[in-house]
Write a protein that holds these residues in place. Structure first.
Motif, PDB file in Angstrom:
ATOM      1  N   GLU A 110     -13.476   2.704   3.757  1.00 25.16           N
ATOM      2  CA  GLU A 110     -14.045   1.381   3.540  1.00 25.16           C
ATOM      3  C   GLU A 110     -12.966   0.311   3.351  1.00 25.16           C
ATOM      4  N   GLU A 111     -11.812   0.710   2.829  1.00 28.66           N
ATOM      5  CA  GLU A 111     -10.726  -0.243   2.602  1.00 28.66           C
ATOM      6  C   GLU A 111     -10.066  -0.691   3.892  1.00 28.66           C
ATOM      7  N   LEU A 112     -10.223   0.099   4.946  1.00 25.13           N
ATOM      8  CA  LEU A 112      -9.577  -0.243   6.219  1.00 25.13           C
ATOM      9  C   LEU A 112     -10.199  -1.476   6.859  1.00 25.13           C
ATOM     10  N   LEU A 133       0.811  -1.218   0.000  1.00 27.06           N
ATOM     11  CA  LEU A 133       0.000   0.000   0.000  1.00 27.06           C
ATOM     12  C   LEU A 133       0.846   1.271   0.000  1.00 27.06           C
ATOM     13  N   ARG A 155       0.339   4.212  -2.530  1.00 22.35           N
ATOM     14  CA  ARG A 155      -0.978   4.838  -2.694  1.00 22.35           C
ATOM     15  C   ARG A 155      -0.928   6.319  -2.318  1.00 22.35           C
ATOM     16  N   GLY A 208     -17.406  -5.450   3.366  1.00 23.85           N
ATOM     17  CA  GLY A 208     -16.530  -6.520   2.917  1.00 23.85           C
ATOM     18  C   GLY A 208     -16.048  -7.363   4.083  1.00 23.85           C
ATOM     19  N   GLU A 264     -17.789   0.068   7.728  1.00 25.15           N
ATOM     20  CA  GLU A 264     -17.184  -1.213   7.390  1.00 25.15           C
ATOM     21  C   GLU A 264     -17.969  -1.937   6.301  1.00 25.15           C
ATOM     22  N   GLY A 317     -10.624  -4.280   5.675  1.00 22.78           N
ATOM     23  CA  GLY A 317      -9.890  -5.489   5.330  1.00 22.78           C
ATOM     24  C   GLY A 317      -8.451  -5.482   5.789  1.00 22.78           C
ATOM     25  N   ILE A 318      -8.072  -4.487   6.600  1.00 19.05           N
ATOM     26  CA  ILE A 318      -6.681  -4.354   7.053  1.00 19.05           C
ATOM     27  C   ILE A 318      -6.604  -4.617   8.551  1.00 19.05           C
ATOM     28  N   ILE A 347      -6.069   9.506   4.787  1.00 15.73           N
ATOM     29  CA  ILE A 347      -7.436   8.959   4.789  1.00 15.73           C
ATOM     30  C   ILE A 347      -8.354  10.178   4.828  1.00 15.73           C
ATOM     31  N   ILE A 384      -6.210   6.537   0.750  1.00 17.31           N
ATOM     32  CA  ILE A 384      -6.947   5.302   0.979  1.00 17.31           C
ATOM     33  C   ILE A 384      -8.313   5.665   1.539  1.00 17.31           C
ATOM     34  N   GLU A 385      -9.318   4.903   1.159  1.00 11.69           N
ATOM     35  CA  GLU A 385     -10.677   5.188   1.608  1.00 11.69           C
ATOM     36  C   GLU A 385     -10.972   4.440   2.902  1.00 11.69           C
TER      37      GLU A 385
END
Length: 305
Positions: free
Chosen positions: A185-187, A176, A179, A215, A213, A189-190, A263, A182-183
């Motif tokens: 929503e992507e957090l 990452l 980048r 995914g 949240e 999955g981290i 972010i 980062i959005e």
């Protein structure tokens, strides 16, 4: 009743023991008991309930304890201010901060303040959370506290100074790292390093992410920290990514293995001063708070009621 009677009563309520307070005051248990009885005669009602293992305040005792504790804290602060006025240009400014606050928010201001006020003592007390900082101010142990701003707290004024954008801190070789942003929503999955337990910053972050949240949700992180600097260090070492506020004065050249990815969609984290009453601060405390605010690019005049 006397002020010493009230001080002894407050101490007994908090310690739950007459003998413990007697030891702290360097007197007999009977002397402490006499002070409590004098208050009870004045109030016309029992203030303490005697138990096999110590004492506990009655309902009436709780009422008096709350009022007396607030009053004594304010009086002690006033007495220290009078001592500062007697000292002229000297006196003491007592500041409660987080573990890394002075390094990131006050280093330039401390140097500037010391140059202008060489005879004022600066005392810094470190606490682990905004709640503990509030308590230090409410108890009169400190005139100023640097905090992460949160919900209103009774008897405490909160004055914002600087707003910190959120970033994802990763090691330079992380996928990452390249980048530009980062959005939120992507957090989801981290598996990122968790911020200090019960801290305002963690509650703010969890609140933001809890509504976003999407995914797959990763397993809970096995790494947590007590302060933001430690989170950044662990991210730089490759232990895992960390979502932290972007701290002032964090030089990229000093951390070549660290990347900070904005972010932008997350609301910034507000930090600033907590005081009992701004107009009741000593002149030296006002000068220090305004110096820190100016060094952070804030408007010192905005602090005044």
């Amino acid at each position: 009743m006397t002020l010493d009677d009230l001080r002894a009563f407050v101490a007994v309520c908090e310690a739950g023991s007459l003998s413990a307070v007697a030891r702290d005051l360097g007197c007999t248990q009977s002397a402490v008991s006499q002070r409590i009885k004098r208050l009870e005669r004045e109030a016309g009602i029992d203030l303490l309930e005697r138990r096999p293992r110590g004492v506990t305040p009655t309902q009436a005792g709780l009422i008096l304890h709350r009022a007396a504790a607030d009053g004594i804290g304010g009086l002690d602060l006033a007495l220290r201010r009078l001592a500062d006025l007697r000292a002229g240009d000297g006196g003491t400014v007592r500041v409660t901060t987080g573990a890394t606050t002075v390094r990131h928010f006050m280093s330039e201001a401390v140097v500037a303040f010391r140059a202008r006020h060489p005879h004022v003592n600066l005392e810094f007390r470190t606490e682990s959370s905004s709640r503990r900082c509030f308590e230090a101010v409410a108890d009169g142990d400190s005139e100023l506290a640097w905090i992460t701003l949160g919900p209103p707290v009774a008897g405490i004024e909160q004055h914002p100074v600087v707003r910190l954008p959120w970033v994802l801190a990763v090691r330079a070789d992380d996928p990452l790292a390249g980048r530009e942003r980062i959005e939120p929503e992507e957090l989801a999955g981290i598996r990122h390093i968790r911020l200090p337990e019960n801290s305002t910053s963690r509650m703010r972050l969890d609140g933001h992410l809890g509504h976003r949240e999407a995914g797959p949700v990763p397993p809970p992180s096995t790494t947590s920290v007590a302060d933001w600097d430690t989170a950044l260090l662990l991210a730089e070492l490759g232990v895992g990514p960390a979502v932290v506020p972007q701290l002032p004065g964090l030089q990229a050249t000093a951390h070549p293995a660290l990347r900070l990815i904005p972010i932008a969609a997350l609301p910034p984290l507000a930090t600033g001063w907590a005081v009992r009453r701004w107009e009741a601060l000593s002149p030296a405390a006002v000068a220090f708070a305004e110096t820190v605010t100016a060094c952070q690019g804030g408007d010192a005049e905005s602090l005044r009621p």
